[in-house]
Design a protein around this motif. Structure first.
Motif, PDB file in Angstrom:
ATOM      1  N   HIS A 111       6.452  -1.286   1.929  1.00 44.46           N
ATOM      2  CA  HIS A 111       7.094  -2.400   2.619  1.00 44.46           C
ATOM      3  C   HIS A 111       8.114  -3.065   1.705  1.00 44.46           C
ATOM      4  O   HIS A 111       8.101  -2.903   0.478  1.00 44.46           O
ATOM      5  N   ARG A 112       8.997  -3.827   2.309  1.00 43.57           N
ATOM      6  CA  ARG A 112       9.985  -4.595   1.570  1.00 43.57           C
ATOM      7  C   ARG A 112       9.352  -5.924   1.155  1.00 43.57           C
ATOM      8  O   ARG A 112       8.285  -6.304   1.650  1.00 43.57           O
ATOM      9  N   ARG A 113      10.001  -6.616   0.266  1.00 46.45           N
ATOM     10  CA  ARG A 113       9.484  -7.920  -0.164  1.00 46.45           C
ATOM     11  C   ARG A 113       9.416  -8.905   1.002  1.00 46.45           C
ATOM     12  O   ARG A 113       8.600  -9.837   1.002  1.00 46.45           O
ATOM     13  N   LYS A 166       8.072  -2.945   7.154  1.00 48.64           N
ATOM     14  CA  LYS A 166       7.577  -1.627   6.769  1.00 48.64           C
ATOM     15  C   LYS A 166       8.735  -0.683   6.455  1.00 48.64           C
ATOM     16  O   LYS A 166       9.792  -0.746   7.094  1.00 48.64           O
ATOM     17  N   ILE A 167       8.508   0.209   5.496  1.00 44.14           N
ATOM     18  CA  ILE A 167       9.495   1.243   5.178  1.00 44.14           C
ATOM     19  C   ILE A 167       8.770   2.564   4.945  1.00 44.14           C
ATOM     20  O   ILE A 167       7.577   2.597   4.631  1.00 44.14           O
ATOM     21  N   GLU A 168       9.515   3.640   5.126  1.00 40.93           N
ATOM     22  CA  GLU A 168       9.011   4.983   4.827  1.00 40.93           C
ATOM     23  C   GLU A 168      10.087   5.728   4.055  1.00 40.93           C
ATOM     24  O   GLU A 168      11.248   5.761   4.472  1.00 40.93           O
ATOM     25  N   LEU A 169       9.704   6.312   2.938  1.00 36.99           N
ATOM     26  CA  LEU A 169      10.609   7.139   2.148  1.00 36.99           C
ATOM     27  C   LEU A 169      10.205   8.599   2.276  1.00 36.99           C
ATOM     28  O   LEU A 169       9.015   8.927   2.198  1.00 36.99           O
ATOM     29  N   LEU A 211       8.190  -1.887  -2.226  1.00 37.69           N
ATOM     30  CA  LEU A 211       6.824  -1.887  -2.751  1.00 37.69           C
ATOM     31  C   LEU A 211       6.005  -0.809  -2.048  1.00 37.69           C
ATOM     32  O   LEU A 211       5.772  -0.881  -0.836  1.00 37.69           O
ATOM     33  N   LEU A 212       5.584   0.192  -2.821  1.00 35.38           N
ATOM     34  CA  LEU A 212       4.849   1.323  -2.261  1.00 35.38           C
ATOM     35  C   LEU A 212       3.356   1.236  -2.552  1.00 35.38           C
ATOM     36  O   LEU A 212       2.546   1.789  -1.816  1.00 35.38           O
ATOM     37  N   SER A 213       2.976   0.593  -3.640  1.00 34.43           N
ATOM     38  CA  SER A 213       1.580   0.319  -3.978  1.00 34.43           C
ATOM     39  C   SER A 213       1.590  -0.676  -5.141  1.00 34.43           C
ATOM     40  O   SER A 213       2.659  -1.089  -5.611  1.00 34.43           O
ATOM     41  N   GLU A 214       0.420  -1.012  -5.625  1.00 31.70           N
ATOM     42  CA  GLU A 214       0.358  -1.936  -6.767  1.00 31.70           C
ATOM     43  C   GLU A 214       0.946  -1.310  -8.022  1.00 31.70           C
ATOM     44  O   GLU A 214       1.381  -2.010  -8.937  1.00 31.70           O
ATOM     45  N   LEU A 253      12.081   5.661  -8.845  1.00 35.13           N
ATOM     46  CA  LEU A 253      10.668   5.336  -8.733  1.00 35.13           C
ATOM     47  C   LEU A 253      10.185   4.773 -10.066  1.00 35.13           C
ATOM     48  O   LEU A 253      10.517   5.320 -11.120  1.00 35.13           O
ATOM     49  N   ARG A 254       9.423   3.697 -10.014  1.00 37.31           N
ATOM     50  CA  ARG A 254       8.794   3.157 -11.216  1.00 37.31           C
ATOM     51  C   ARG A 254       7.286   3.158 -10.990  1.00 37.31           C
ATOM     52  O   ARG A 254       6.798   2.633  -9.985  1.00 37.31           O
ATOM     53  N   TYR A 255       6.542   3.779 -11.905  1.00 34.89           N
ATOM     54  CA  TYR A 255       5.108   3.995 -11.704  1.00 34.89           C
ATOM     55  C   TYR A 255       4.378   3.872 -13.034  1.00 34.89           C
ATOM     56  O   TYR A 255       4.977   4.016 -14.117  1.00 34.89           O
TER      57      TYR A 255
END
Length: 369
Positions: free
Chosen positions: A78-80, A84-87, A127-130, A149-151
């Motif tokens: 989701h966006r801030r 909802k978003i899907e990549l 934001l895709l997960s924590e 992507l930042r993970y």
């Protein structure tokens, strides 16, 4: 094979397909799918189970498979603002070295398609997960986005682990999964010999091979070799040109190792037959062949477009699935077996209630019995 002007007309590759024939789930066991066998020399067809494919092989034949592996390319988030978003990642992300990222994190870049009620702005974080987020680096006119992507950098292969944890298997659009891909999909939408990660779609002809079927072939004296062609999103791209020769085929990364090139060349020299599993194996082998059909090891982008009139130099027989109407994959099998013969076989398969497309039944095209 006589080629006519009709073979170049897109509408001539259409066929009637009841929606209920599109397989939504695989057969209970891989080698229990049905198999339609088409022999091009006399036009005869047979209806078998896939495990019966063993009957059509001889000792000394070579089976060439695509050992690519599908990665979880669909990411939900989701966006801030809460939307909802899907990549949909279009290729496996490239890990970057960056001094600006927070300690304990890594970054990787990729091209993606994005589904959102409102297109995110350049520089926006999704934001895709924590432990996973994506920054939109560039919006392009063709609808794609460049992302970073930042993970969390945990373990020796943090990117793969992150995608496995937070991503979904990217099933084709004609397979309905309102709740997302399932545990069954994560197993059955991979071939048993998948080794090299990089595809966003499975080379689905290989899904029919069980461990038992592969072992039985090798026990019969059939040799196994592999290529790697990473299947891209372009495999689903519709053909919009009425003259199919004007279609711009997608390009995909292909690797043919030296041992596979040697195996193909030696098999042909001693009179054995080359069996390709799937259209990806066909494209790779024919792309790497010289005028005499000799294969050389390659690592390159393959943009070979095969349609009726193409002169096959390498493969003899093909194991494939049933393909979408008016698709480039249907052009390829028609180039090998003849458009009318293929469409007649498709009509018979549909009348006999075969299941089609990725999770559907199989077809063997035998040009050299």
């Amino acid at each position: 094979m006589v080629i006519t002007s009709s073979d170049y007309i897109l509408q001539e590759y259409d066929y009637e397909l009841p929606l209920e024939r599109i397989a939504q789930h695989p057969a209970p066991e891989r080698d229990q799918s049905r198999l339609l066998v088409l022999k091009t020399k006399d036009g005869k067809r047979a209806h078998r189970q896939f495990k019966d494919i063993l009957d059509y092989f001889r000792p000394g034949d070579l089976l060439v498979v695509n050992a690519t592996k599908v990665f979880p390319a669909r990411l939900m988030g989701h966006r801030r603002t809460g939307g909802k978003i899907e990549l949909f990642l279009l290729g496996y992300p490239a890990i970057m070295a960056s001094a600006s990222m927070p300690s304990g994190y890594q970054e990787a870049t990729a091209q993606a398609l994005i589904k959102s009620s409102k297109r995110p702005k350049q520089g926006e974080w999704l934001l895709l997960s924590e432990t996973l987020r994506a920054r939109v680096d560039q919006n392009t006119p063709d609808g794609k986005v460049a992302i970073t992507l930042r993970y969390e950098a945990t373990g020796s292969d943090a990117l793969a682990s992150t995608l496995e944890t937070h991503g979904q298997i990217p099933l084709p659009p004609y397979i309905s999964r309102p709740l997302g891909s399932s545990t069954e999909d994560s197993i059955r939408y991979q071939t048993r010999y998948a080794r090299h990660t990089g595809s966003v779609a499975a080379p689905t002809a290989g899904l029919h091979f069980s461990d038992a079927a592969l072992a039985a072939l090798q026990a019969k004296g059939v040799h196994l070799a592999h290529i790697v062609l990473h299947v891209g999103y372009g495999t689903f791209a519709p053909v919009r040109c009425e003259d199919i020769r004007e279609h711009a085929i997608h390009s995909e990364s292909v690797q043919i190792p030296a041992e596979t090139a040697d195996a193909v060349n030696q098999t042909k020299q001693r009179g054995g037959r080359i069996w390709a599993v799937g259209t990806t194996s066909v494209r790779a082998l024919e792309f790497a062949a010289d005028a005499q059909g000799t294969i050389k090891p390659i690592t390159a982008d393959c943009g070979l477009f095969i349609y009726p009139g193409f002169q096959f130099r390498v493969i003899d027989n093909l194991i494939t699935n049933f393909h979408l109407p008016k698709s480039s994959l249907l052009f390829l099998v028609s180039a090998l077996a003849g458009r009318e013969a293929v469409l007649d076989a498709y009509r018979e398969a549909i009348a006999r209630e075969y299941r089609v497309f990725s999770y559907g039944d199989a077809m063997a095209i035998i040009t050299r019995p």
